[in-house]
Design a protein around this motif. Structure first.
Motif, short mmCIF file in Angstrom:
data_model
loop_
_atom_site.label_atom_id
_atom_site.label_comp_id
_atom_site.label_asym_id
_atom_site.label_seq_id
_atom_site.Cartn_x
_atom_site.Cartn_y
_atom_site.Cartn_z
N MET A 59 -30.67 23.84 -0.67
CA MET A 59 -31.88 23.02 -0.59
C MET A 59 -32.51 23.21 0.77
SD MET A 59 -31.27 19.32 -2.44
CE MET A 59 -30.98 19.19 -4.21
N ARG A 60 -33.82 23.00 0.86
CA ARG A 60 -34.53 23.12 2.13
C ARG A 60 -35.30 21.85 2.41
NH1 ARG A 60 -37.94 27.59 3.68
NH2 ARG A 60 -36.68 27.58 5.57
N LYS A 61 -35.36 21.47 3.68
CA LYS A 61 -36.15 20.32 4.10
C LYS A 61 -36.53 20.50 5.56
CE LYS A 61 -36.26 15.24 4.03
NZ LYS A 61 -37.36 15.15 3.04
N TRP A 62 -37.79 20.26 5.86
CA TRP A 62 -38.30 20.32 7.23
C TRP A 62 -37.90 21.60 7.96
CZ3 TRP A 62 -36.73 14.66 8.88
CH2 TRP A 62 -37.50 13.75 8.12
N GLY A 63 -37.94 22.71 7.23
CA GLY A 63 -37.64 24.00 7.83
C GLY A 63 -36.17 24.34 7.91
N CYS A 64 -35.31 23.43 7.50
CA CYS A 64 -33.86 23.66 7.53
C CYS A 64 -33.36 24.04 6.14
CB CYS A 64 -33.11 22.42 8.02
SG CYS A 64 -33.44 21.99 9.73
N THR A 65 -32.36 24.89 6.10
CA THR A 65 -31.77 25.36 4.85
C THR A 65 -30.31 24.94 4.81
OG1 THR A 65 -33.24 27.28 4.85
CG2 THR A 65 -31.29 27.39 3.42
N PHE A 66 -29.90 24.33 3.68
CA PHE A 66 -28.53 23.85 3.54
C PHE A 66 -27.92 24.40 2.25
CE2 PHE A 66 -30.93 20.71 5.92
CZ PHE A 66 -30.12 20.52 7.03
N VAL A 67 -26.86 25.17 2.41
CA VAL A 67 -26.14 25.74 1.28
C VAL A 67 -25.06 24.76 0.85
CG1 VAL A 67 -24.61 27.61 0.55
CG2 VAL A 67 -26.59 28.10 2.00
N ILE A 320 -23.61 22.01 18.58
CA ILE A 320 -23.90 20.61 18.23
C ILE A 320 -25.20 20.60 17.43
CG2 ILE A 320 -24.24 18.26 19.07
CD1 ILE A 320 -21.52 19.37 19.69
N PRO A 321 -25.12 20.70 16.10
CA PRO A 321 -26.32 20.81 15.26
C PRO A 321 -26.96 19.45 14.99
CG PRO A 321 -24.38 20.95 13.90
CD PRO A 321 -23.88 20.82 15.32
N VAL A 322 -27.43 18.80 16.05
CA VAL A 322 -27.96 17.43 15.92
C VAL A 322 -29.14 17.38 14.95
CG1 VAL A 322 -29.02 15.51 17.16
CG2 VAL A 322 -27.18 16.81 18.24
N TRP A 323 -30.12 18.27 15.16
CA TRP A 323 -31.30 18.25 14.31
C TRP A 323 -30.92 18.54 12.85
CZ3 TRP A 323 -35.81 16.47 13.39
CH2 TRP A 323 -36.68 17.11 12.49
N GLU A 324 -30.06 19.53 12.66
CA GLU A 324 -29.66 19.89 11.30
C GLU A 324 -28.96 18.72 10.59
OE1 GLU A 324 -29.25 21.65 13.97
OE2 GLU A 324 -29.87 23.73 13.64
N PHE A 325 -28.11 17.99 11.32
CA PHE A 325 -27.41 16.87 10.72
C PHE A 325 -28.38 15.74 10.36
CE2 PHE A 325 -22.59 16.96 11.31
CZ PHE A 325 -22.55 18.33 11.12
N LEU A 326 -29.36 15.49 11.24
CA LEU A 326 -30.34 14.45 10.95
C LEU A 326 -31.16 14.81 9.70
CD1 LEU A 326 -31.65 13.54 14.52
CD2 LEU A 326 -30.27 12.09 13.00
N VAL A 327 -31.56 16.08 9.61
CA VAL A 327 -32.33 16.52 8.45
C VAL A 327 -31.46 16.42 7.19
CG1 VAL A 327 -33.54 18.45 7.38
CG2 VAL A 327 -33.81 18.01 9.82
N MET A 328 -30.18 16.78 7.31
CA MET A 328 -29.31 16.71 6.14
C MET A 328 -29.14 15.27 5.67
SD MET A 328 -25.44 18.14 5.48
CE MET A 328 -24.65 16.79 6.34
N PHE A 329 -29.04 14.32 6.61
CA PHE A 329 -28.93 12.92 6.23
C PHE A 329 -30.19 12.45 5.48
CE2 PHE A 329 -25.83 12.12 9.94
CZ PHE A 329 -24.76 12.47 9.13
N LYS A 330 -31.36 12.96 5.91
CA LYS A 330 -32.60 12.65 5.18
C LYS A 330 -32.60 13.31 3.80
CE LYS A 330 -35.74 10.68 6.26
NZ LYS A 330 -36.12 9.26 6.05
N LEU A 331 -32.17 14.56 3.77
CA LEU A 331 -32.11 15.28 2.51
C LEU A 331 -31.21 14.58 1.50
CD1 LEU A 331 -32.59 17.94 0.80
CD2 LEU A 331 -30.53 18.82 1.91
N THR A 332 -30.06 14.13 1.97
CA THR A 332 -29.10 13.49 1.07
C THR A 332 -29.44 12.03 0.78
OG1 THR A 332 -27.67 12.91 2.95
CG2 THR A 332 -27.21 14.99 1.83
N GLN A 333 -30.44 11.50 1.49
CA GLN A 333 -30.91 10.12 1.35
C GLN A 333 -29.92 9.10 1.91
OE1 GLN A 333 -33.91 10.53 -2.47
NE2 GLN A 333 -31.81 9.89 -2.90
N VAL A 334 -29.06 9.57 2.83
CA VAL A 334 -28.21 8.62 3.56
C VAL A 334 -29.06 7.81 4.51
CG1 VAL A 334 -26.34 8.45 5.26
CG2 VAL A 334 -26.13 10.03 3.34
N LEU A 335 -30.09 8.45 5.12
CA LEU A 335 -31.04 7.76 6.01
C LEU A 335 -32.37 7.56 5.30
CD1 LEU A 335 -30.41 9.64 9.38
CD2 LEU A 335 -29.49 7.43 8.67
#
Length: 335
Positions: A59-67, A320-335
Motif C-alpha cells: 500500500m502507498r500513502k503520502w509518498g511512502c510504500t509499505f509491503v 530511525i524511520p520516524v516519518w515512515e512509522f507515522l505514515v504507517m500508523f495513519k495508513l493502518t488507522q491506528v492514528l
C-alpha cells in the motif's frame, strides 16, 4: 548461505504484468505460506506482479510504500522478485517479513532488518489441553461451559456487526478498525475462510475468523485474523473458540495452527542487521505504550497456547524511520 542469497539478485530485469484476480489466487494457494499471505488480497492493496514467479503486495500513502508480508512466491525466488520491486520502489518499507527477506534486503541493498514482534505456530498433531502450563485454558473452558457457552462453525451471524462495534468501543484505539496489518472483517474474497461463533442462550457473544495458510495448493494451517467478544462476557470466550476450532482442524488433518503477529514481543539481543536505537525504542514502547495498544495482554493471551515462537521483522532504509512509522500508523488507522 549469504552468497547464495545475494546471488538471487543477479538476474535479468523482469517485466511486471498485472495478473487477473484468479491468477493471483492461484499464486496464493501455491505459495501463500506466510501468516499474512491471505491478507494480501484485502481491498486497497496494490501489486507488483511477476509472471512465472508471484507477486508483492503493498500500500502507498503520502509518498511512502509499505509491503505486507513476504512475497507470495517460492522462497527461492524471493531475491529475484524483490530485486525488481526495489528498483521501482527503492524507499519502500517491508512490514512483518521473515528472516529470509531480511537477509536478502540487508545484503543486497543495505536495508535494516529490525525485529518488530514474534509469531507463534502450534503443531496440532501434538496439541492437547493437558499440562500445568495450560491451566488457564482449562479454567476458561470450564467457566464457559458453566455459563452455557456453545460453539458452532457458521459463515455468518446476525449479531456479528453488533458484537464487533461493541468490542471496538472497549479498545484503546476506538475510531476505526485497523487495516493493512489486520485485514477487514468482511473481505470480498473469502474462499476457505473459517468462522466460529460462541453462543449463550441462543445469542452470539463472540467469534473468531480464521484465514487459510497454503503450501503447494494445500491448507497447512489457519491463523485467527479477526476475533471479537461481547464486552459483557469475559469468561474466556476467545480461549473457548480457539480450543474448539483447533480440535476441528486437528480432526481434519490440518498440521498447524498459527497465532499471527505478537507485536513488540522482542528478543533482548540485537542482531547485526538491526537498528540498535530503533530496537531500544520498540522495547520502550512495549514497556510503556500499553495506553496505546495492549501489547502485554495480547502477548500473554497467545503465550497460553505454548506454541513455537519465531521472530518477524520490518525492513527499513533509515535507522530511525520516524516519518515512515507515522505514515504507517495513519495508513493502518491506528492514528
Amino acid at each position: 548461505m549469504s552468497e547464495q542469497i545475494f546471488a538471487l539478485g543477479q538476474t535479468k530485469e523482469l517485466e511486471s504484468t498485472a495478473f487477473t484476480f484468479a491468477e493471483r489466487v492461484s499464486y496464493l494457494k501455491q505459495f501463500g505460506a506466510h501468516s499474512q499471505s491471505f491478507s494480501t488480497l484485502q481491498e486497497g492493496m496494490q501489486y507488483f506482479d511477476a509472471p512465472g514467479l508471484g507477486y508483492v503486495a503493498y500500500m502507498r500513502k503520502w509518498g511512502c510504500t509499505f509491503v505486507l508480508s513476504d512475497p507470495v512466491c517460492a522462497p527461492e525466488n524471493f531475491g529475484e522478485i524483490l530485486e525488481q520491486f526495489h528498483k521501482r520502489y527503492p524507499n519502500a518499507s517491508y512490514i512483518q517479513v521473515s528472516k529470509a527477506v531480511v537477509d536478502f534486503m540487508h545484503l543486497r541493498f543495505g536495508l535494516y532488518g529490525t525485529q518488530c514482534g514474534s509469531e507463534s505456530r502450534i503443531d496440532l498433531g501434538k496439541w492437547s489441553l493437558s499440562g500445568k502450563k495450560k491451566q488457564i485454558l482449562r479454567t476458561a473452558l470450564n467457566q464457559a461451559e458453566k455459563c452455557g457457552i456453545t460453539v458452532q462453525e457458521r459463515y455468518s451471524d446476525d449479531h456479528t456487526r453488533e458484537i464487533s462495534e461493541a468490542w471496538i468501543r472497549t479498545r484503546k484505539c476506538k475510531s476505526n478498525e485497523i487495516r493493512f496489518l489486520i485485514r477487514p472483517m468482511e473481505m470480498e474474497y473469502s474462499e476457505n475462510e473459517r468462522r466460529f461463533y460462541a453462543y449463550q442462550d441462543g445469542k452470539a457473544v463472540g467469534f473468531v475468523y480464521f484465514d487459510p495458510i497454503y503450501r503447494n495448493n494445500e491448507i497447512i494451517s489457519y491463523v485467527p485474523n479477526i476475533s471479537r467478544a461481547n464486552a459483557d462476557f469475559r469468561q474466556g470466550v476467545f480461549y473457548t473458540l480457539m480450543a474448539h476450532a483447533m480440535e476441528a482442524f486437528k480432526a481434519e488433518g490440518v498440521p498447524y495452527l498459527d497465532l499471527g503477529l505478537i507485536p513488540l514481543s522482542l528478543d533482548s539481543t540485537t542482531e547485526h542487521q538491526e537498528s540498535p536505537l530503533l530496537k531500544r525504542i520498540l522495547h520502550g514502547l512495549y514497556n510503556r505504550g500499553n495506553s496505546i495498544y495492549n501489547f502485554k495482554g495480547l502477548e500473554f493471551t497467545k503465550s497460553r497456547f505454548r506454541g513455537d515462537n519465531f521472530k518477524t521483522y520490518c525492513c527499513h532504509k533509515r535507522g530511525i524511520p520516524v516519518w515512515e512509522f507515522l505514515v504507517m500508523f495513519k495508513l493502518t488507522q491506528v492514528l
